[in-house]
Write an enzyme that holds these catalytic residues in place. Sequence first.
Site, PDB file in Angstrom:
ATOM      1  N   HIS A 160      -3.314  -9.014  -6.579  1.00  7.01           N
ATOM      2  CA  HIS A 160      -2.308  -8.138  -5.946  1.00  7.01           C
ATOM      3  C   HIS A 160      -0.996  -8.875  -5.738  1.00  7.01           C
ATOM      4  O   HIS A 160       0.076  -8.377  -6.101  1.00  7.01           O
ATOM      5  CB  HIS A 160      -2.853  -7.630  -4.611  1.00  7.01           C
ATOM      6  CG  HIS A 160      -1.845  -6.922  -3.753  1.00  7.01           C
ATOM      7  ND1 HIS A 160      -1.825  -5.551  -3.603  1.00  7.01           N
ATOM      8  CD2 HIS A 160      -0.817  -7.385  -2.998  1.00  7.01           C
ATOM      9  CE1 HIS A 160      -0.831  -5.214  -2.807  1.00  7.01           C
ATOM     10  NE2 HIS A 160      -0.205  -6.320  -2.415  1.00  7.01           N
ATOM     11  N   GLU A 161      -1.070 -10.056  -5.138  1.00 10.12           N
ATOM     12  CA  GLU A 161       0.155 -10.781  -4.814  1.00 10.12           C
ATOM     13  C   GLU A 161       0.885 -11.248  -6.072  1.00 10.12           C
ATOM     14  O   GLU A 161       2.110 -11.152  -6.160  1.00 10.12           O
ATOM     15  CB  GLU A 161      -0.160 -11.957  -3.883  1.00 10.12           C
ATOM     16  CG  GLU A 161      -0.575 -11.535  -2.485  1.00 10.12           C
ATOM     17  CD  GLU A 161       0.494 -10.716  -1.777  1.00 10.12           C
ATOM     18  OE1 GLU A 161       1.694 -11.045  -1.895  1.00 10.12           O
ATOM     19  OE2 GLU A 161       0.140  -9.730  -1.104  1.00 10.12           O
ATOM     20  N   HIS A 208       2.937  -8.611  -7.826  1.00 10.89           N
ATOM     21  CA  HIS A 208       4.293  -8.367  -7.324  1.00 10.89           C
ATOM     22  C   HIS A 208       5.315  -9.065  -8.223  1.00 10.89           C
ATOM     23  O   HIS A 208       6.429  -8.565  -8.412  1.00 10.89           O
ATOM     24  CB  HIS A 208       4.435  -8.879  -5.897  1.00 10.89           C
ATOM     25  CG  HIS A 208       3.956  -7.916  -4.845  1.00 10.89           C
ATOM     26  ND1 HIS A 208       4.421  -6.623  -4.756  1.00 10.89           N
ATOM     27  CD2 HIS A 208       3.063  -8.065  -3.842  1.00 10.89           C
ATOM     28  CE1 HIS A 208       3.829  -6.015  -3.734  1.00 10.89           C
ATOM     29  NE2 HIS A 208       3.004  -6.868  -3.163  1.00 10.89           N
ATOM     30  N   ASP A 247       7.307  -0.483   8.569  1.00 12.73           N
ATOM     31  CA  ASP A 247       6.702  -0.943   7.309  1.00 12.73           C
ATOM     32  C   ASP A 247       7.576  -0.583   6.111  1.00 12.73           C
ATOM     33  O   ASP A 247       7.096  -0.106   5.088  1.00 12.73           O
ATOM     34  CB  ASP A 247       5.299  -0.345   7.174  1.00 12.73           C
ATOM     35  CG  ASP A 247       4.528  -0.858   5.970  1.00 12.73           C
ATOM     36  OD1 ASP A 247       4.779  -2.011   5.557  1.00 12.73           O
ATOM     37  OD2 ASP A 247       3.689  -0.108   5.447  1.00 12.73           O
ATOM     38  N   HIS A 262       3.061   0.195   2.766  1.00  9.35           N
ATOM     39  CA  HIS A 262       1.628  -0.094   2.710  1.00  9.35           C
ATOM     40  C   HIS A 262       0.780   1.119   3.058  1.00  9.35           C
ATOM     41  O   HIS A 262      -0.441   1.098   2.868  1.00  9.35           O
ATOM     42  CB  HIS A 262       1.265  -1.222   3.687  1.00  9.35           C
ATOM     43  CG  HIS A 262       1.760  -2.574   3.283  1.00  9.35           C
ATOM     44  ND1 HIS A 262       2.958  -3.096   3.733  1.00  9.35           N
ATOM     45  CD2 HIS A 262       1.220  -3.523   2.477  1.00  9.35           C
ATOM     46  CE1 HIS A 262       3.121  -4.308   3.232  1.00  9.35           C
ATOM     47  NE2 HIS A 262       2.099  -4.584   2.459  1.00  9.35           N
TER      48      HIS A 262
END
Length: 352
Positions: A170-171, A174, A267, A272
């Site tokens: 996931h990270e 990005h 957020d 999210h």
Amino acid sequence: MCQHHSRNPILCLIPPYLLDQIARHGNKAQRDAALSTRAKDSTFRSLRMAAQPTRARAQAATAFVGKRRSIYTADGTETLPGTLVRGEGQPASGDPAVDEAYDGLGATFDFFAEVFDRNSIDDAGLALDATVHFGKGYNNAFWNSAQMVFGDGDGQLFNRFTVALDVIGHELAHGVTEDEAKLMYFNQSGALNESMSDVFGSLIKQYALKQTAETADWLIGEGLFTKKIDGVALRSMKAPGTAFDDKLLGKDPQPGHMDDFVHTFDDNGGVHINSGIPNHAFYQVATRIGGPAWEKAGRIWYDTLRDPRLRPNTGFLRFARISFDVAGRLYGVGEAPQQAVKEGWAAVGIAL
């Protein structure tokens, strides 16, 4: 948390609403850990990281082919990158966080290389660096446009952040989105940014486990919560809003349909939270097509991300329309994959 609107934001895994809940309802140790994480995230958010894009471009200019992983330890400090512990091709260190990070970076690299013929996250051989053991009880993981950073968790609510392969994927994803589309990290474009990372994170896990769309669990962050939390993961792409329901954290706030879209300024406009809608759309498309989700559904989403019509402020409807066109181009107008895309978006309230 830890995101801002600049071109190179700090993109964290744990949503701010979870830290808020812990800060309000946790015991003293839990509140302290949450507030400490929030304070660090706020600092990261204010940084421009001016030197990092230069570093990334310098690495990309070499167009190196093959994995180049470097795993560092901050050893409980907040210094980056820290001390090098394991480099490419070196044997396991015996430190679970180090070795999980090393394997996770490798699995992510292999997925993009083997499935999409992509040379690292920037498609130009960017070296993959990660720092583990960041801070004391740091309840987050983030990508800062140059490297991955993992906290160890507080041990009460969160385990170490290297335990879940989809979290690592996931990270790093990005970085792919940043390189290809530069989706603004706000409102629907920000929710799409988060959703793309969930999609790729889940596909990376499915690819590593050789799961089909039907056999995958479609959970993001399984294993991050300790046994003290009543929840299975941070998010569920199969059933948004059901990942956790806990007296401390509250109930998973993600919607799975446009009827339940959350309008908020928190957020970054609910990036999210509302990401549950395109997440569920992808799940619907992938299960309608069937088989390994990375083969057709994943290709449609990847090519949509790279489509020149995808603007930085793209919302759900525009993304859906482009994905429908891409499916027709890849697999035939009116054929089953394109129909699956149309039906998948309709299932979350977006008609094409």
